[in-house]
Design a protein around this motif. Structure first.
Motif, PDB file in Angstrom:
ATOM      1  N   LEU A  73      29.376  87.738  22.902  1.00  0.00           N
ATOM      2  CA  LEU A  73      29.607  86.645  21.948  1.00  0.00           C
ATOM      3  C   LEU A  73      31.089  86.377  21.741  1.00  0.00           C
ATOM      4  CD1 LEU A  73      28.110  84.659  20.114  1.00  0.00           C
ATOM      5  CD2 LEU A  73      28.238  86.351  18.284  1.00  0.00           C
ATOM      6  N   GLY A  74      31.903  87.393  21.889  1.00  0.00           N
ATOM      7  CA  GLY A  74      33.343  87.269  21.699  1.00  0.00           C
ATOM      8  C   GLY A  74      33.988  88.626  21.920  1.00  0.00           C
ATOM      9  N   ASP A  75      35.295  88.734  21.639  1.00  0.00           N
ATOM     10  CA  ASP A  75      36.009  89.989  21.820  1.00  0.00           C
ATOM     11  C   ASP A  75      35.346  91.113  21.033  1.00  0.00           C
ATOM     12  OD1 ASP A  75      37.852  88.886  23.503  1.00  0.00           O
ATOM     13  OD2 ASP A  75      39.313  88.440  21.929  1.00  0.00           O
ATOM     14  N   ARG A  76      35.013  92.207  21.752  1.00  0.00           N
ATOM     15  CA  ARG A  76      34.394  93.402  21.181  1.00  0.00           C
ATOM     16  C   ARG A  76      33.031  93.116  20.550  1.00  0.00           C
ATOM     17  NH1 ARG A  76      39.550  93.310  19.828  1.00  0.00           N
ATOM     18  NH2 ARG A  76      39.098  92.614  17.719  1.00  0.00           N
ATOM     19  N   ALA A  77      32.464  91.940  20.810  1.00  0.00           N
ATOM     20  CA  ALA A  77      31.099  91.624  20.357  1.00  0.00           C
ATOM     21  C   ALA A  77      30.184  91.725  21.572  1.00  0.00           C
ATOM     22  CB  ALA A  77      31.035  90.232  19.734  1.00  0.00           C
ATOM     23  N   ASP A  78      29.759  92.962  21.884  1.00  0.00           N
ATOM     24  CA  ASP A  78      29.014  93.259  23.102  1.00  0.00           C
ATOM     25  C   ASP A  78      27.518  93.304  22.841  1.00  0.00           C
ATOM     26  OD1 ASP A  78      31.581  93.714  24.205  1.00  0.00           O
ATOM     27  OD2 ASP A  78      31.488  95.832  23.625  1.00  0.00           O
ATOM     28  N   LEU A 431      31.797  82.894  21.968  1.00  0.00           N
ATOM     29  CA  LEU A 431      32.613  82.214  20.954  1.00  0.00           C
ATOM     30  C   LEU A 431      34.019  82.799  20.912  1.00  0.00           C
ATOM     31  CD1 LEU A 431      30.036  81.839  18.034  1.00  0.00           C
ATOM     32  CD2 LEU A 431      30.992  80.015  19.438  1.00  0.00           C
ATOM     33  N   ASN A 432      34.499  83.263  22.036  1.00  0.00           N
ATOM     34  CA  ASN A 432      35.822  83.877  22.061  1.00  0.00           C
ATOM     35  C   ASN A 432      36.910  82.862  21.721  1.00  0.00           C
ATOM     36  OD1 ASN A 432      37.455  86.154  22.456  1.00  0.00           O
ATOM     37  ND2 ASN A 432      38.008  85.450  24.498  1.00  0.00           N
ATOM     38  N   ALA A 443      30.074  78.972  24.735  1.00  0.00           N
ATOM     39  CA  ALA A 443      30.635  78.703  26.051  1.00  0.00           C
ATOM     40  C   ALA A 443      30.083  79.703  27.064  1.00  0.00           C
ATOM     41  CB  ALA A 443      32.159  78.791  26.002  1.00  0.00           C
ATOM     42  N   THR A 444      30.114  79.322  28.327  1.00  0.00           N
ATOM     43  CA  THR A 444      29.724  80.223  29.403  1.00  0.00           C
ATOM     44  C   THR A 444      30.973  80.922  29.926  1.00  0.00           C
ATOM     45  OG1 THR A 444      27.854  78.839  30.051  1.00  0.00           O
ATOM     46  CG2 THR A 444      28.674  80.391  31.688  1.00  0.00           C
ATOM     47  N   THR A 445      30.950  82.254  29.931  1.00  0.00           N
ATOM     48  CA  THR A 445      32.105  83.026  30.353  1.00  0.00           C
ATOM     49  C   THR A 445      31.706  84.016  31.446  1.00  0.00           C
ATOM     50  OG1 THR A 445      31.728  84.688  28.637  1.00  0.00           O
ATOM     51  CG2 THR A 445      33.190  82.855  28.090  1.00  0.00           C
TER      52      THR A 445
END
Length: 467
Positions: A73-78, A431-432, A443-445
């Motif tokens: 989902l974002g940084d450190r959101a694994d 959502l980074n 977003a697709t990352t």
């Protein structure tokens, strides 16, 4: 009755499961034949060469399985998913006939048993909205969850016949019942820095629940020499028998700019039930060779699985999806409720070795690869559909153990380890770096995914003197 052990599995792999206590320790490198009823699945040509027409195998595997998708989902959101438990038992047996040249076998097994449950959350201040409308950073709260449970139960019924002292052929009918439940939920909300502290954002939910029944025919042959034996199999593409499913998708937007000028609210939603289902298995060709010189046994098998063109798993009907309709009249529900299947071709190789230390003790070790058949271009998810697969990484399986033999029984002990990683894993809903355009679906990352599993195999075999 014959009980099979099944190992860890993924949702885009063909070779994660192995059946039979000795076969599991050899990673299935037995296409040249062994004295085990698991031949009804691996190579029905080996049924005619079985010396024991009645045996009992009781096997169990205990495992710890971990999956981690970084920055889902974002940084450190694994996404993190861990499973600890016992692998259930499976059963099969032999049917004795008067003609010794013919052997009939059957078995129940689980080619696929996959479970994933992950949740991630972000909460912080981000610059999402233009300064003219909302100066400064906006407070954002986002959350994403993904749950998938996929299982397959396979019934195999096969017959083998000895053609000569060294040659045997056979065929098995494979009936597979597949069921899957998939749920994805995503939400993202921000508060504007205006007088009303207006709420902007939305949520997305996707739900898939279906079962399907299909069948395939496996043909096999084995030729044996003094120390060498050679095997070959051919499995037809599956024939769809039928099934039903339900699919639903819901997107809700609140005060979002769709046309770049005005803020609007709306929903896009539909649910369709009792849909006909279809699932496909590819053509499979396997070849193998065994070498047995008394003290040592060596097995090598190679299995090729053909690719599958993209197809619809459920027959979705085009209906109104967006409300109010004038918000996006060109969009219909069949695009967003589409659940597609498809596969790339893969080749799996297994190598197994057994050393008979004593008459009553054997040491075994094996390794095999397990390639993912996932094909991004064939899922259709980039066009608004629902992608129900989680794994797309290739696996390596390592097994080591021992078999302790007695006059009419044997005990098997083994350690199982599997690992896999993917550095370019495609993850949706990130959502980074949030923008207003990404609030509804993220977003697709490209991120990293890791898989590992460790387990213990315990098996007991009893050979009946009489049927």
């Amino acid at each position: 009755m014959l009980f099979f052990s099944k190992l860890n599995a993924q949702d885009t792999h063909y070779g994660s499961q192995q059946f039979g206590t000795r076969t599991a320790l050899l990673s299935g490198a037995i296409l040249g034949g062994i004295d085990d009823n698991s031949m009804v699945f691996y190579n029905p040509g080996g049924l005619g060469l079985l010396e024991n027409t009645s045996l009992s195998v009781n096997a169990n595997a205990y495992r710890i399985e971990n999956i981690k998708i970084f920055n889902a989902l974002g940084d450190r959101a694994d996404f993190k998913s861990s499973n600890l438990g016992t692998v259930p038992l499976l059963a099969g047996g032999m049917i004795k006939l008067k003609d010794p040249k013919w052997k009939l076998g059957y078995g129940f097994m689980a080619p696929t048993d996959f479970s994933f449950k992950g949740i991630a959350r972000v909460d912080g201040d981000y610059d999402v909205i233009e300064e003219a409308e909302s100066p400064g950073l906006e407070e954002l709260v986002g959350e994403s969850s993904l749950t998938s449970k996929l299982s397959e139960v396979l019934f195999a019924f096969g017959a083998g016949r000895v053609i000569s002292e060294n040659f045997s052929v056979g065929a098995s009918a494979l009936f597979t019942v597949r069921s899957q439940t998939y749920n994805r939920n995503y939400s993202a909300y921000i508060f504007l820095n205006d007088v009303e502290e207006s709420l902007v954002g939305g949520n997305l939910s996707q739900n898939v629940d279906y079962y399907n029944i299909r069948m395939a025919l496996k043909l096999g042959a084995i030729y044996k020499m003094e120390s060498w034996s050679f095997g070959a199999t051919f499995t037809t593409p599956s024939l769809n028998i039928g099934g039903q499913g339900t699919v639903a998708s819901n997107i809700a937007a609140r005060n979002v700019k769709f046309n770049g000028v005005d803020r609007q609210s709306g929903v896009a939603t539909d649910r369709q039930a009792e849909l006909k289902t279809k699932f496909k298995s590819p053509l499979q060709i396997g070849v193998g060779v065994n070498y047995d010189q008394g003290k040592s046994f060596l097995g090598l098998s190679v299995n090729y699985y053909s690719g599958l063109d993209s197809y619809e798993i459920m027959d979705v009907v085009a209906r109104t999806f967006v409300r109010p309709a004038d918000l996006a009249p060109e969009l219909s529900s069949d695009q967003f409720l589409s659940v597609r299947g498809g596969a790339r071709s893969v080749v799996n190789v297994a190598l197994g070795y057994e050393y008979r230390l004593k008459d009553h003790l054997s040491l075994l070790a094996s390794v095999r690869n397990d390639m993912s058949y996932y094909d991004k271009d064939k899922t259709g998810a980039d066009n608004g559909g629902i992608k129900t697969t989680v794994s797309s990484w290739d696996l390596l399986h390592f097994t080591a153990g021992a078999i302790f033999k007695r006059e009419n029984s044997s005990l098997s002990l083994g350690l199982l380890y599997s690992t896999g990683t993917k550095d370019d894993y495609e993850q949706k809903g990130n959502l980074n770096n949030p923008t207003e355009g990404s609030l509804l679906k993220g977003a697709t990352t490209i991120t990293e995914a890791k898989y590992s599993s460790i387990g213990l195999l315990l098996g007991y075999t009893y050979f009946f003197k009489k049927f």
